[in-house]
Design an enzyme around this catalytic site. Structure first.
Site, PDB file in Angstrom:
ATOM      1  N   GLY A  50      96.580  80.353  54.005  1.00 56.94           N
ATOM      2  CA  GLY A  50      95.214  80.875  54.000  1.00 56.94           C
ATOM      3  C   GLY A  50      94.193  79.824  53.628  1.00 56.94           C
ATOM      4  O   GLY A  50      93.131  80.138  53.091  1.00 56.94           O
ATOM      5  N   ILE A  51      94.485  78.577  53.940  1.00 55.49           N
ATOM      6  CA  ILE A  51      93.631  77.467  53.513  1.00 55.49           C
ATOM      7  C   ILE A  51      92.274  77.464  54.203  1.00 55.49           C
ATOM      8  O   ILE A  51      91.307  76.892  53.686  1.00 55.49           O
ATOM      9  CB  ILE A  51      94.353  76.117  53.736  1.00 55.49           C
ATOM     10  CG1 ILE A  51      93.647  74.978  52.983  1.00 55.49           C
ATOM     11  CG2 ILE A  51      94.504  75.807  55.227  1.00 55.49           C
ATOM     12  CD1 ILE A  51      94.405  73.678  52.978  1.00 55.49           C
ATOM     13  N   ALA A 129      96.549  86.549  54.245  1.00 61.35           N
ATOM     14  CA  ALA A 129      96.718  88.003  54.358  1.00 61.35           C
ATOM     15  C   ALA A 129      95.851  88.507  55.500  1.00 61.35           C
ATOM     16  O   ALA A 129      94.914  87.824  55.934  1.00 61.35           O
ATOM     17  CB  ALA A 129      96.301  88.708  53.063  1.00 61.35           C
ATOM     18  N   SER A 172      95.198  91.852  44.492  1.00 55.55           N
ATOM     19  CA  SER A 172      93.858  92.396  44.718  1.00 55.55           C
ATOM     20  C   SER A 172      93.561  93.598  43.837  1.00 55.55           C
ATOM     21  O   SER A 172      94.436  94.428  43.573  1.00 55.55           O
ATOM     22  CB  SER A 172      93.720  92.802  46.191  1.00 55.55           C
ATOM     23  OG  SER A 172      92.542  93.553  46.411  1.00 55.55           O
ATOM     24  N   GLU A 174      92.042  96.041  44.827  1.00 54.71           N
ATOM     25  CA  GLU A 174      92.188  97.229  45.675  1.00 54.71           C
ATOM     26  C   GLU A 174      93.493  97.980  45.371  1.00 54.71           C
ATOM     27  O   GLU A 174      93.630  99.154  45.712  1.00 54.71           O
ATOM     28  CB  GLU A 174      92.150  96.831  47.148  1.00 54.71           C
ATOM     29  CG  GLU A 174      90.779  96.420  47.656  1.00 54.71           C
ATOM     30  CD  GLU A 174      89.825  97.603  47.846  1.00 54.71           C
ATOM     31  OE1 GLU A 174      90.312  98.714  48.144  1.00 54.71           O
ATOM     32  OE2 GLU A 174      88.610  97.411  47.683  1.00 54.71           O
ATOM     33  N   TYR A 196      96.052  98.068  53.488  1.00 58.32           N
ATOM     34  CA  TYR A 196      95.910  96.737  52.872  1.00 58.32           C
ATOM     35  C   TYR A 196      96.360  96.789  51.416  1.00 58.32           C
ATOM     36  O   TYR A 196      97.151  95.950  50.957  1.00 58.32           O
ATOM     37  CB  TYR A 196      94.463  96.281  52.967  1.00 58.32           C
ATOM     38  CG  TYR A 196      94.137  95.101  52.090  1.00 58.32           C
ATOM     39  CD1 TYR A 196      94.520  93.805  52.443  1.00 58.32           C
ATOM     40  CD2 TYR A 196      93.447  95.270  50.889  1.00 58.32           C
ATOM     41  CE1 TYR A 196      94.226  92.721  51.628  1.00 58.32           C
ATOM     42  CE2 TYR A 196      93.141  94.195  50.077  1.00 58.32           C
ATOM     43  CZ  TYR A 196      93.538  92.923  50.445  1.00 58.32           C
ATOM     44  OH  TYR A 196      93.249  91.851  49.638  1.00 58.32           O
TER      45      TYR A 196
END
Length: 371
Positions: A50-51, A129, A172, A174, A196
């Site tokens: 995820g860079i 993600a 997260s 979430e 998610y």
């Protein structure tokens, strides 16, 4: 951005240490000194998934500033795409010698094993993600494959490699969903309210499982909402600030929104990546909340953002039901006392400052694009 840069994976060159010549009687001392010298000159290696995102770009900047050799995994796409890394490359003092990009994917266990064997990182940061909460309702299977199972693939690849890198998992807020306590801390039960969030709960517990089963130095950072001018345009805060820039410039009139009453704990992403790094510097792995401890509604964000440029938000904002989630998360606010005590981390940028920072950046960006 010069797209030619993506075609070449930048090799990171560690400084070579010439061997010392010692008498045979001092061999043990010589080896110890040689090992010490090598450690002094060899940079730590970090591997980031995820860079190309907001957090990945800020983390890359932080690690490069600390002398790391940074490796990033990027997915093969039809067109060269570096996302927010464009801004890293644009830095006047940027040196590509310590940043390398490699094609790979969390859906492909083979590519993960190959890269671990090749890079042999000291630290692994899993930031990748499918991170759009609303979209996760439309593509739950893909969200689970990348955001949940992808983490298991990466952890298993690390385990099978025989390497012992320290591992960071981007968890997260979430996951708390329909909250059981206010504020939320590391002991608050999870009640996810989206595909998610469900995937993130699995990723959290599989990280804990590999830590407890195999002794892996693996930590979860439960980050509450963290924003910046590098935030993806599909996230509500950036959607607002980009629209304000266009409304102010006269190129847009209306901004369509969903639930304005949802409350979130918003912080500055550039500060939050430091907490990620600090977690992997601790002698023991653990899980940490990273948050400001303040909660504000989407409506408050709108009010402050529009006020900052002298506009009345009610004149331009309209509600569109298509932006509502099937199951809403009403309020999130984190208790980061553990991170403050054990990591020495504390947020500096407050909500109002963050809003102004993001609005100013998008107004400036739009003006630059028009030149």
């Amino acid at each position: 951005m010069r797209h030619g840069k993506i075609a070449t994976l930048f090799p990171a060159h560690a400084q070579k240490v010439e061997p010392f010549v010692f008498p045979q009687s001092g061999l043990a001392v010589a080896l110890e000194l040689l090992n010490t010298s090598q450690k002094q000159f060899m940079a730590k290696k970090a591997l980031i998934t995820g860079i190309t995102g907001q957090d990945g770009s800020y983390l890359t900047e932080l690690l490069l500033a600390k002398g790391y050799e940074v490796h990033g995994i990027i997915r093969r796409t039809a067109a060269p795409y570096l996302g927010q890394l464009e801004q890293v490359y644009a830095e006047p003092h940027f040196n590509s010698d310590r940043l390398s990009l490699h094609h790979g994917d969390l859906s492909d266990a083979g590519s993960l094993k190959r890269l671990l064997d090749k890079i042999r990182p000291d630290e692994v940061y899993n930031l990748a993600a499918q991170s759009d909460v609303r979209i996760s309702f439309d593509i739950p299977g893909y969200t689970a494959d990348i955001t949940a199972t992808g983490v298991a693939r990466l952890l298993e690849a690390i385990h099978e490699s025989g390497l012992r890198p320290r591992f960071y998992q981007a968890s997260s807020s979430e996951m708390f969903g329909k909250v059981r306590a206010m504020p939320q801390n590391e002991l608050t039960p999870f009640h996810p309210r989206s595909p998610y969030a469900c995937a993130k709960v699995y990723a959290f517990w599989i990280t804990v499982n590999y830590r407890e089963s195999y002794g892996l130095h693996a930590s979860n950072g439960i980050l509450f909402n963290h924003e910046s001018p590098r935030r993806g345009e599909n996230f509500v805060t950036r959607k607002i600030t980009r629209a304000i820039a266009r409304i102010k410039a006269g190129s847009q009139d209306k901004l369509f929104m969903g639930n304005l009453e949802a409350k979130r704990d918003w912080g500055y992403a550039k500060e939050y990546v430091e907490a990620m790094w600090l977690m992997l510097q601790q002698p023991e792995p653990d899980d940490y909340i990273v948050a400001t401890g303040e909660t504000h509604s989407v409506k408050e964000f709108l009010e402050q953002a529009f006020d900052h440029v002298g506009l009345a938000w009610k004149k331009h904002v309209e509600i569109d039901p298509k932006f509502y989630r099937p199951a809403e998360v009403d309020q999130l606010v984190g208790d980061a006392a553990k991170a403050q005590t054990k990591l020495g981390w504390k947020p500096k940028i407050k909500f109002a400052d963050l809003v102004r920072l993001m609005v100013d950046a998008d107004v400036k960006l739009l003006a630059a694009q028009k030149k």
